[in-house]
Every structure is written in C-alpha cells, then in structure tokens.
Design a protein around this motif. Structure first.
Motif, PDB file in Angstrom:
ATOM      1  N   CYS A  34       2.463  -0.257   7.486  1.00 14.42           N
ATOM      2  CA  CYS A  34       1.050  -0.357   7.089  1.00 14.42           C
ATOM      3  C   CYS A  34       0.549   0.980   6.548  1.00 14.42           C
ATOM      4  O   CYS A  34      -0.148   1.032   5.527  1.00 14.42           O
ATOM      5  CB  CYS A  34       0.189  -0.796   8.274  1.00 14.42           C
ATOM      6  SG  CYS A  34       0.284  -2.548   8.668  1.00 14.42           S
ATOM      7  N   LEU A  35       0.920   2.054   7.234  1.00  9.30           N
ATOM      8  CA  LEU A  35       0.511   3.390   6.801  1.00  9.30           C
ATOM      9  C   LEU A  35       1.100   3.721   5.435  1.00  9.30           C
ATOM     10  O   LEU A  35       0.412   4.267   4.553  1.00  9.30           O
ATOM     11  CB  LEU A  35       0.955   4.422   7.848  1.00  9.30           C
ATOM     12  CG  LEU A  35       0.504   5.869   7.615  1.00  9.30           C
ATOM     13  CD1 LEU A  35      -1.013   5.961   7.638  1.00  9.30           C
ATOM     14  CD2 LEU A  35       1.108   6.790   8.677  1.00  9.30           C
ATOM     15  N   MET A  36       2.368   3.373   5.239  1.00 11.83           N
ATOM     16  CA  MET A  36       3.015   3.629   3.950  1.00 11.83           C
ATOM     17  C   MET A  36       2.340   2.851   2.827  1.00 11.83           C
ATOM     18  O   MET A  36       2.109   3.386   1.731  1.00 11.83           O
ATOM     19  CB  MET A  36       4.498   3.258   4.034  1.00 11.83           C
ATOM     20  CG  MET A  36       5.319   4.162   4.925  1.00 11.83           C
ATOM     21  SD  MET A  36       7.042   3.637   5.080  1.00 11.83           S
ATOM     22  CE  MET A  36       7.677   4.059   3.461  1.00 11.83           C
ATOM     23  N   TYR A  37       1.999   1.586   3.100  1.00  6.77           N
ATOM     24  CA  TYR A  37       1.337   0.777   2.077  1.00  6.77           C
ATOM     25  C   TYR A  37      -0.051   1.314   1.753  1.00  6.77           C
ATOM     26  O   TYR A  37      -0.444   1.372   0.586  1.00  6.77           O
ATOM     27  CB  TYR A  37       1.247  -0.679   2.533  1.00  6.77           C
ATOM     28  CG  TYR A  37       2.500  -1.464   2.267  1.00  6.77           C
ATOM     29  CD1 TYR A  37       3.026  -1.556   0.977  1.00  6.77           C
ATOM     30  CD2 TYR A  37       3.174  -2.123   3.289  1.00  6.77           C
ATOM     31  CE1 TYR A  37       4.184  -2.279   0.728  1.00  6.77           C
ATOM     32  CE2 TYR A  37       4.326  -2.850   3.050  1.00  6.77           C
ATOM     33  CZ  TYR A  37       4.826  -2.923   1.768  1.00  6.77           C
ATOM     34  OH  TYR A  37       5.973  -3.627   1.510  1.00  6.77           O
ATOM     35  N   VAL A  38      -0.800   1.720   2.765  1.00  5.80           N
ATOM     36  CA  VAL A  38      -2.145   2.254   2.530  1.00  5.80           C
ATOM     37  C   VAL A  38      -2.073   3.516   1.676  1.00  5.80           C
ATOM     38  O   VAL A  38      -2.825   3.675   0.692  1.00  5.80           O
ATOM     39  CB  VAL A  38      -2.854   2.547   3.868  1.00  5.80           C
ATOM     40  CG1 VAL A  38      -4.126   3.360   3.645  1.00  5.80           C
ATOM     41  CG2 VAL A  38      -3.195   1.246   4.580  1.00  5.80           C
ATOM     42  N   ILE A  39      -1.151   4.422   2.029  1.00  5.73           N
ATOM     43  CA  ILE A  39      -1.002   5.668   1.268  1.00  5.73           C
ATOM     44  C   ILE A  39      -0.564   5.368  -0.170  1.00  5.73           C
ATOM     45  O   ILE A  39      -1.076   5.969  -1.135  1.00  5.73           O
ATOM     46  CB  ILE A  39       0.001   6.610   1.955  1.00  5.73           C
ATOM     47  CG1 ILE A  39      -0.537   7.058   3.313  1.00  5.73           C
ATOM     48  CG2 ILE A  39       0.293   7.834   1.081  1.00  5.73           C
ATOM     49  CD1 ILE A  39       0.456   7.860   4.140  1.00  5.73           C
ATOM     50  N   SER A  40       0.374   4.425  -0.331  1.00  7.25           N
ATOM     51  CA  SER A  40       0.861   4.074  -1.669  1.00  7.25           C
ATOM     52  C   SER A  40      -0.250   3.510  -2.538  1.00  7.25           C
ATOM     53  O   SER A  40      -0.440   3.934  -3.686  1.00  7.25           O
ATOM     54  CB  SER A  40       2.005   3.060  -1.574  1.00  7.25           C
ATOM     55  OG  SER A  40       3.096   3.572  -0.857  1.00  7.25           O
ATOM     56  N   ILE A  41      -0.989   2.545  -1.990  1.00  7.23           N
ATOM     57  CA  ILE A  41      -2.026   1.884  -2.771  1.00  7.23           C
ATOM     58  C   ILE A  41      -3.194   2.828  -3.069  1.00  7.23           C
ATOM     59  O   ILE A  41      -3.664   2.913  -4.207  1.00  7.23           O
ATOM     60  CB  ILE A  41      -2.515   0.612  -2.049  1.00  7.23           C
ATOM     61  CG1 ILE A  41      -1.389  -0.427  -2.042  1.00  7.23           C
ATOM     62  CG2 ILE A  41      -3.752   0.041  -2.715  1.00  7.23           C
ATOM     63  CD1 ILE A  41      -1.662  -1.654  -1.204  1.00  7.23           C
ATOM     64  N   VAL A  42      -3.629   3.572  -2.062  1.00  7.37           N
ATOM     65  CA  VAL A  42      -4.731   4.516  -2.270  1.00  7.37           C
ATOM     66  C   VAL A  42      -4.303   5.638  -3.217  1.00  7.37           C
ATOM     67  O   VAL A  42      -5.035   5.999  -4.148  1.00  7.37           O
ATOM     68  CB  VAL A  42      -5.213   5.102  -0.923  1.00  7.37           C
ATOM     69  CG1 VAL A  42      -6.206   6.237  -1.154  1.00  7.37           C
ATOM     70  CG2 VAL A  42      -5.850   4.018  -0.080  1.00  7.37           C
ATOM     71  N   GLY A  43      -3.104   6.192  -3.003  1.00  6.60           N
ATOM     72  CA  GLY A  43      -2.624   7.297  -3.827  1.00  6.60           C
ATOM     73  C   GLY A  43      -2.509   6.917  -5.291  1.00  6.60           C
ATOM     74  O   GLY A  43      -2.992   7.636  -6.180  1.00  6.60           O
ATOM     75  N   ASN A  44      -1.868   5.790  -5.572  1.00  7.76           N
ATOM     76  CA  ASN A  44      -1.712   5.368  -6.968  1.00  7.76           C
ATOM     77  C   ASN A  44      -3.040   4.951  -7.589  1.00  7.76           C
ATOM     78  O   ASN A  44      -3.262   5.166  -8.783  1.00  7.76           O
ATOM     79  CB  ASN A  44      -0.695   4.227  -7.047  1.00  7.76           C
ATOM     80  CG  ASN A  44       0.738   4.704  -6.870  1.00  7.76           C
ATOM     81  OD1 ASN A  44       1.277   5.418  -7.706  1.00  7.76           O
ATOM     82  ND2 ASN A  44       1.358   4.334  -5.758  1.00  7.76           N
ATOM     83  N   SER A  45      -3.924   4.365  -6.790  1.00  7.25           N
ATOM     84  CA  SER A  45      -5.251   3.992  -7.304  1.00  7.25           C
ATOM     85  C   SER A  45      -6.067   5.226  -7.660  1.00  7.25           C
ATOM     86  O   SER A  45      -6.769   5.247  -8.674  1.00  7.25           O
ATOM     87  CB  SER A  45      -6.000   3.147  -6.270  1.00  7.25           C
ATOM     88  OG  SER A  45      -5.320   1.947  -5.996  1.00  7.25           O
TER      89      SER A  45
END
Length: 311
Positions: A34-45
């Motif tokens: 979950c943490l990895m997905y949040v960082i990935s989505i927020v970072g790329n956004s």
C-alpha cells in the motif's frame, strides 16, 4: 486447487498467489505494498502536475519524463487490484477474461516504458553529442510523433497475446506464480500446444526489450565517446550528471525485465522464490523509484516541486 476443463471454460478462474509459506505475514506485506502504491501514484502525479503547470519545463527531456510518469501510473494501476486483493483480502481468484485483460495492459505498458526509455536515451545523445541541432530536431510535432510510435508499437505487438491465450483449452491446475497475470505464466496452464506463444513471446521480447536495450547501450557509447573528448573535467562530469537519472531508470527496468524473462523460460523449481521477487521488482520498483530519482537528480524539477509544496 482450482481446475478447469472444456465444459467449464467460460466460468473458469485462475488462482493468483502471494509469497508461498509466508501467508501469516501477508497483512504486513499489504502495508508495504500500500505504501509503495501511494508513493508511486503520488510521486508520478506530482511529476506530471509540475511539468504541465510550469512552462519552463515544456522541454523535450521533461516531455519524455512525463511520458514515463504516465506509463508508470498505468503499471501501478494495472497491478494494484490483484496484489492488494491477495494481501489485504486474501482474494486470489481472477476470471480468464480479467486475466487476459491484465496481461494486455501489463505487457503493453512495460513495453511502452522500454520505448520511452529509448526515446530518453535519444534525447540525451542529441543534447550531448549534437547540442546545436537539439531544438531543431526535437520539435513539438516530432516529439508527438515519436510518442505515438512508442505507444502504438507495443499495443500492436501485444494484442495477439490475449487473443492466442483465449483460444487455448485450460485443463490443468490454474495456479499462477505471481500476484498478477503474465503471459509466460498463464500459457503454461494451457493443455494445448503453446509453441506458437512461446516463439512469439521470444520474438516479442527480442524486438522490443532486446532491441531497445541494445540501442540504449549504443547511445551511451556515443555519449561516452563525445564526453571523453571534452577537455574540461568539470564539463565532462556535468554532461554525465544529466544522464544519471536515466541510467538508474534503465538499470532498474531492464535488469528485472530480462532476469524475469530468463527465469520464466529457463528456470526450475529452485528459482521460484527469485522469480516471485523479480516479478515484484519488475512491476513495482520502477514506478516507485523513477519519480524519486528524477526529483532528486534534476535541479530544475526539484526546485519547482519544493516551490509548490512551500507555498
């Protein structure tokens, strides 16, 4: 185990797996994912938002970076439902059609990422080896055409995979090796002759990942030859420093991609855990690390991000 025969083909499902033997700690893995997905989505956004809203970043290098961010977002969204379904809700079943759709999106997006990394290497070659013609070659219309080819090439080449898989009969134990569907994993569950899929998969990997990685390698050979001719040591380091972020993205993507392809084709039961780990690295780590690496290494991008968050 879940099985399927010819009479139940339409209602058949595949069974996705987490990490064997560690089912008791799946809830802890779910927090990590979950943490990895949040960082990935927020970072790329954030990368996309900064590039879109700042006219000074409307340059070829950052346009290609935005293409990479869109691709990474797509990869994260494609794998998120099934991975979190397993680790959060212990739900590992997926229908054939949903599995084939996931195969199409995962493979087409990963091959698109390979194409975008090649375009970014071409951008660095022009910027370092032929800076005087950089802006005249990489015009907005030409960049748009290059981006269109980078998307259409993998889409056209990946489309036959789910079509071929849909024609197979599945009469074996449909337990897959990963928490998501991959072509090389699903085709082994078929009781039909898979030689066409195997050959086409090898051809596809060679023509996309193999060719792209070779051209990227040749690009850096050209860059090194040009940089080593520069008399100033400071200018030499400055030119190479502009390539560090791209090199990190290339290493993260191609090592895991090529390694996973080799293990699926030539591995045995003793490499199963390595296959699972590489599978997660292949699809989760690049979308996680790319925005972090580019934000840290790109001074202009870093300054814009800091300015936005400190307002």
């Amino acid at each position: 185990m879940l099985t399927v025969n010819d009479t139940t083909l339409q209602s058949a499902v595949f069974l996705l797996t987490g990490i064997p033997g560690l089912e008791d700690v799946h809830p802890w893995f779910s927090i990590l994912f979950c943490l990895m997905y949040v960082i990935s989505i927020v970072g790329n956004s954030v990368i996309l938002f900064i590039i879109k809203t700042d006219p000074s970043l409307h340059e070829p290098m950052y346009i290609f970076l935005s293409m990479l961010a869109v691709t990474d977002l797509g990869l994260s969204i494609s794998t998120m439902p099934t991975i979190l379904g397993i680790y959060l809700f212990n739900s590992g079943t997926i229908s054939l059609n949903a599995c084939f759709a996931q195969i199409f999106f995962i493979h087409s997006l990963s091959k698109t990422e390979s194409s975008v990394l090649l375009l970014m290497a071409f951008d660095r070659v022009l910027a370092i080896c032929n800076p005087l013609r950089y802006s005249s070659i990489l015009t907005p219309p030409r960049i748009a055409k290059m981006g269109l080819v980078a998307v259409l090439r993998p889409l056209a080449m990946i489309l036959p995979l789910p079509i071929l898989l849909k024609r197979f009969r599945y009469c074996r134990d449909n337990v897959l090796s990963h928490s998501y569907c991959l072509h090389q994993d699903v085709m082994k569950a078929a009781c039909s002759d898979i030689s066409v899929n195997s050959i086409y998969g090898l051809f596809l990997t060679s023509l996309t990942v193999g060719l792209d990685s070779l051209l990227i390698f040749l690009s850096y050979v050209m860059i090194l030859k040009t940089v080593l001719k520069v008399a100033s040591h400071t200018e030499c380091l400055r030119a190479l420093n502009t390539c560090v972020s791209h090199l990190c993205a290339v290493v993260l993507f191609y090592i895991s991609d090529i390694g996973l392809a080799f293990i699926h084709r030539f591995g045995n039961s003793s490499t199963h855990l390595l296959q699972i780990i590489l599978g997660y690295v292949y699809l989760l780590v690049p979308p996680l690390m790319n925005p972090i690496v580019y934000s840290v290494k790109s001074k202009h991008l870093r300054e814009r991000i800091i300015r936005v968050f400190l307002k």
